[in-house]
Motif scaffolding. Structure first.
Motif, PDB file in Angstrom:
ATOM      1  N   GLY A  57       0.823  -1.178   0.084  1.00 55.42           N
ATOM      2  CA  GLY A  57      -0.100   0.019   0.028  1.00 55.42           C
ATOM      3  C   GLY A  57       0.974   1.214   0.058  1.00 55.42           C
ATOM      4  N   SER A  58       2.005   1.206   0.832  1.00 52.01           N
ATOM      5  CA  SER A  58       2.777   2.468   0.882  1.00 52.01           C
ATOM      6  C   SER A  58       3.266   2.818  -0.672  1.00 52.01           C
ATOM      7  N   SER A  59       3.678   1.670  -1.113  1.00 51.89           N
ATOM      8  CA  SER A  59       4.483   1.779  -2.449  1.00 51.89           C
ATOM      9  C   SER A  59       3.435   2.527  -3.509  1.00 51.89           C
ATOM     10  N   VAL A  60       2.306   1.945  -3.511  1.00 53.78           N
ATOM     11  CA  VAL A  60       1.380   2.489  -4.348  1.00 53.78           C
ATOM     12  C   VAL A  60       0.850   3.769  -4.314  1.00 53.78           C
ATOM     13  N   LEU A  62       2.726   5.987  -2.715  1.00 51.48           N
ATOM     14  CA  LEU A  62       3.911   6.848  -3.067  1.00 51.48           C
ATOM     15  C   LEU A  62       3.761   7.051  -4.582  1.00 51.48           C
ATOM     16  N   THR A  63       3.416   6.065  -5.341  1.00 49.78           N
ATOM     17  CA  THR A  63       3.813   6.173  -6.696  1.00 49.78           C
ATOM     18  C   THR A  63       2.445   7.220  -7.034  1.00 49.78           C
ATOM     19  N   ARG A  64       1.433   6.833  -6.708  1.00 48.43           N
ATOM     20  CA  ARG A  64       0.023   7.771  -7.108  1.00 48.43           C
ATOM     21  C   ARG A  64       0.108   9.339  -6.640  1.00 48.43           C
ATOM     22  N   ASN A  66       3.143  10.812  -6.765  1.00 49.82           N
ATOM     23  CA  ASN A  66       4.202  11.294  -7.492  1.00 49.82           C
ATOM     24  C   ASN A  66       3.416  11.295  -9.098  1.00 49.82           C
ATOM     25  N   LEU A  67       2.458  10.452  -9.254  1.00 45.36           N
ATOM     26  CA  LEU A  67       1.700  10.611 -10.576  1.00 45.36           C
ATOM     27  C   LEU A  67       1.067  11.817 -10.755  1.00 45.36           C
ATOM     28  N   ASN A  69       1.995  14.590  -9.412  1.00 46.74           N
ATOM     29  CA  ASN A  69       3.073  15.696  -9.743  1.00 46.74           C
ATOM     30  C   ASN A  69       3.262  15.824 -11.246  1.00 46.74           C
TER      31      ASN A  69
END
Lengths: 306, 467
Positions: A57-60, A62-64, A66-67, A69
């Motif tokens: 969940g953390s990784s997803v 974090l990616t979202r 960033n997306l 941005n």
């Protein structure tokens, strides 16, 4: 029945349409919009996406973040954006709706869902919501949260698996658009028996028939050759109600296995309306119910009124 | 009636919790412990079985799974609360916590735009070169900083390229899959390269130290494993390009538009330069100082400095880190240690060897097969780190060289190519909604065969030269 107060106020109805993708949800959204507009109901559109394993969940997340941005929108929001554009096309006369622009930045997370903010002050009665998780669980949460009266769901490939869960656990009326063709001329087929839910389904049927101008048929099925007073009375009351509203109705009385008879009679050109089962939920789970079996066996749109 | 429907729905939603409890209760109350295993070891194995069911099906939130691991150990596992608590926090957990925080700190600096520009300069416009570049960069970066950070930074670059390639982005299924899988599989194959490449690597190092099995320094680990990463990079690129041939040979328009977009970011700011400097310091610390201070402590120093210099706020860190996962790792490692202490791990290891010794008479080969198969299969169902936390103590009790078997277990736990759940990089690209579950199978089996062969090659040819 004709003098009684209606079981619900059509002016305060709230409908929810579940969309799955741009490719497959067009007929569902179209019917949802049509029904909502003829009932003057407020209309929610929900997209239920798959939820990532909580482990990552953390990784997803974090990616979202960033997306965002990079101005790449949250997966699923593009389906809601498409839904809004479709709703505009379906209601060209609605000037207020035409003015509303989809803005992916105007979303916020609340109550375990992502809601697209639309300007309510302009009289917009549309809600766009994104949820992630198991379909029935998420639809149930959305219906409970917003008190929806009707959930409109597209026909699914694995409907046999979903039929039980949808009918048993969604706390609203359910409209399942199996093999629905918006260009087809349907007849309204109302299944009438002596259950409590029949009264409400007769009211829904009358409203739909009035608004859409579809011909109406009622079908009462007895397992034996004899139709008891309860069945006969229910059929008469239904006819009287339609008559009182100036709607022509054809009545049919057939004998045999109820579900098989419903399914055979409905063929592929009826729009079926039936009341939800009043059976104990445990019995429904173990042995099924008429609505569950009808949904499993038929290939026509079915509205199950609760 | 409504209450009954609600209750029924709850039962339906929580059925795997009930299954876990019923299985646990039957084993605890009605099935006696084996002669060769004491009651505490048996009870620990019951707790692990229940936990595996819960992790696999997720009927309750992860933090709740972690909590039940703790209290069962105290109530039926024969451990005291202080013993469980003692194993709960260690360098592996510090490292997982620190690396998740570092990912938030680094990604929030916006350095991915610089990275995008660098990749484009390196690869040019040709699709195959971009796929090769994505695979190589993801693998190399991931080997040092972990796959989650790399994927979070690379995915926007790939999606921007896809967006600029065509207005009908979703019809470019080959290109989309090739770019996304080059990131996911690249980051996954790279994550075994160094100890800091993933939580599971540090968990194994922690077990080696805890069980007195020996140790490997950062550089020693790299010497043993990095050749495998280097072998896998070109083969992975080949597999991806063959499985998902891109519809376009050239992405010149997309690359040009991406260059224009990232060029808007201007020159590197002092803040960005300082962030890079800090991160380089953390990397240096991991490589040179981790033997003395541990990987986790160094990661925490890095986070401390990022916060002290105002480069990231606690609010962002606490929001970006899934604390439930950290709780779960602490709890899983504590039960892993209890599995070893109570003899459960040795019993499982002995049982596995006895079961298969008729099929594979060579004991060294048998140990290797058990280690690789257990880790490889389980990592496709659980996360790879959870796999190592559970399987690690068993593997280290198989006999033979614990360092080599441990490495084989860690490496094969990265073979989670078949599903979206095993590796964070795979979960991330899956959550984009642009690749489907069958895509993982299409490429996954080829990746698995390639990885097993690469591991065998490295283990049989390279490792004997080093040890």
């Amino acid at each position: 029945m004709t003098k009684k107060k209606p079981l619900f106020d059509p002016k305060s109805l709230k409908f929810l349409t579940a969309v799955s993708s741009v490719e497959y949800s067009k007929p569902t959204l179209k019917m949802g919009a049509l029904i909502a507009s003829v009932f003057d109901a407020s209309h929610g559109v929900v997209y239920v996406g798959e939820r990532a394993s909580e482990f990552h969940g953390s990784s997803v997340n974090l990616t979202r973040t960033n997306l965002d941005n990079w101005n790449i929108i949250h997966p699923g929001l593009e389906v809601l954006e498409w839904a809004l554009q479709e709703l505009k096309k379906l209601s060209p006369e609605n000037n207020e709706l035409a003015k509303i622009q989809f803005n992916p930045d105007h979303v916020y997370e609340e109550d375990g869902r992502v809601r697209v903010m639309l300007p309510e002050e302009k009289g917009c009665r549309i809600e766009l919501v994104l949820r992630e998780g198991e379909l029935v669980d998420q639809l149930r949460k959305e219906i409970q949260l917003e008190n929806y009266d009707l959930a409109i769901i597209g026909g699914s490939q694995n409907k046999r698996h979903l039929a039980h869960s949808l009918i048993q656990y969604l706390p609203s009326s359910i409209f399942i658009l199996q093999k629905f063709n918006p260009r087809k001329k349907y007849k309204l087929l109302l299944l009438v028996d002596d259950s409590i839910a029949t009264n409400k389904s007769v009211e829904w049927g009358a409203l739909i028939a009035e608004k859409l101008g579809w011909p109406v048929r009622t079908l009462t099925v007895s397992k034996t050759k004899r139709f008891g007073a309860g069945y006969q009375g229910a059929a008469d009351k239904a006819k009287a109600y339609f008559d009182s509203r100036g709607i022509e109705v054809e009545q049919f009385f057939l004998t045999g296995d109820p579900v098989r008879t419903f399914v055979d009679f409905a063929g592929d050109n009826h729009f079926v309306i039936m009341g939800a089962s009043t059976l104990n939920p445990v019995k429904q789970l173990l042995f099924g119910s008429k609505p569950i079996k009808t949904l499993e066996q038929s290939d026509v749109p079915i509205l199950i009124v609760r | 009636m409504h209450i009954s429907a609600d209750m029924l729905f709850w039962v339906q939603q929580k059925r795997w919790l009930l299954v876990a409890l019923v299985v646990g209760a039957i084993l605890y109350f009605f099935v006696p412990h084996p002669q060769s295993l004491g009651p505490d070891g048996y009870h620990i194995l019951i707790i692990i079985l229940m936990t595996l069911i819960l992790i696999l099906k997720e009927p309750i939130p992860l933090p709740a799974i972690a909590l039940q691991l703790i209290f069962w150990q105290v109530m039926i596992g024969g451990s005291t609360a202080n013993e469980v608590g003692g194993y709960f926090m260690n360098d592996a957990v510090f490292f997982i916590m620190g690396s998740l925080m570092l990912a938030v700190a680094i990604v929030s600096q916006g350095l991915d735009k610089r990275l995008a520009l660098g990749i484009i300069h390196l690869t040019g416009n040709k699709s195959w070169r971009i796929v090769a570049g994505f695979t190589a960069i993801s693998a190399i970066l991931s080997s040092f900083v972990g796959p989650h950070m790399v994927t979070a930074m690379m995915l926007p670059v790939a999606l921007t390229l896809i967006r600029y390639t065509s207005d009908k982005g979703r019809s470019n299924t080959g290109l989309i899959a090739a770019l996304l899988f080059s990131i996911a599989y690249g980051a996954t194959i790279g994550s075994i390269g160094t100890p800091s490449g993933g939580g599971r690597n540090v968990i194994m190092m922690n077990y080696w130290a805890e069980f007195g099995s020996g140790s490997l320094s950062y550089i020693e680990w790299m010497k043993m494993v990095y050749p495998m990463v280097l072998i896998e990079i070109p083969i992975t690129t080949f597999i991806i390009l063959k499985t998902f041939p891109p519809e376009w040979q050239n992405l010149d328009t997309a690359v040009r538009r991406l260059s224009v977009e990232v060029a808007h970011a201007g020159k590197m700011s002092a803040k960005e330069i300082f962030s890079l400097f800090l991160f380089a310091g953390v990397l240096y610390g991991w490589i040179v100082l981790s033997e003395d201070y541990g990987l986790g402590s160094i990661a925490l120093i890095g986070i401390f400095l990022f916060m002290a210099f105002g480069l990231v706020s606690w609010k962002d860190l606490s929001r970006g880190v899934n604390w439930g996962v950290i709780l779960l790792f602490g709890a899983t490692i504590s039960i892993g240690v209890q599995m070893k202490n109570t003899g459960g791990a040795a019993w499982l290891a002995e049982g596995s060897v006895n079961l298969l010794q008729n099929l594979i008479p060579n004991i060294d080969a048998l140990r290797a097969v058990v280690s690789v198969a257990l880790s490889g299969v389980l990592s496709n169902l659980l996360s790879s780190s959870a796999t190592v936390a559970v399987v690690g103590p068993v593997v280290l009790n198989l006999g033979g060289d614990p360092i080599l078997l441990g490495l084989a277990s860690v490496i094969s736990s990265a073979f989670g190519y078949f599903t979206a759940v095993a590796a964070p990089a795979c979960t991330i690209i899956y959550s984009s909604g642009l690749v489907k579950a069958p895509d993982f199978l299409r490429a996954g089996w080829k990746m698995a065969i390639m990885s097993v062969i690469s591991l065998a090659l490295v283990a049989l040819v390279w490792w004997p030269l080093l040890r």
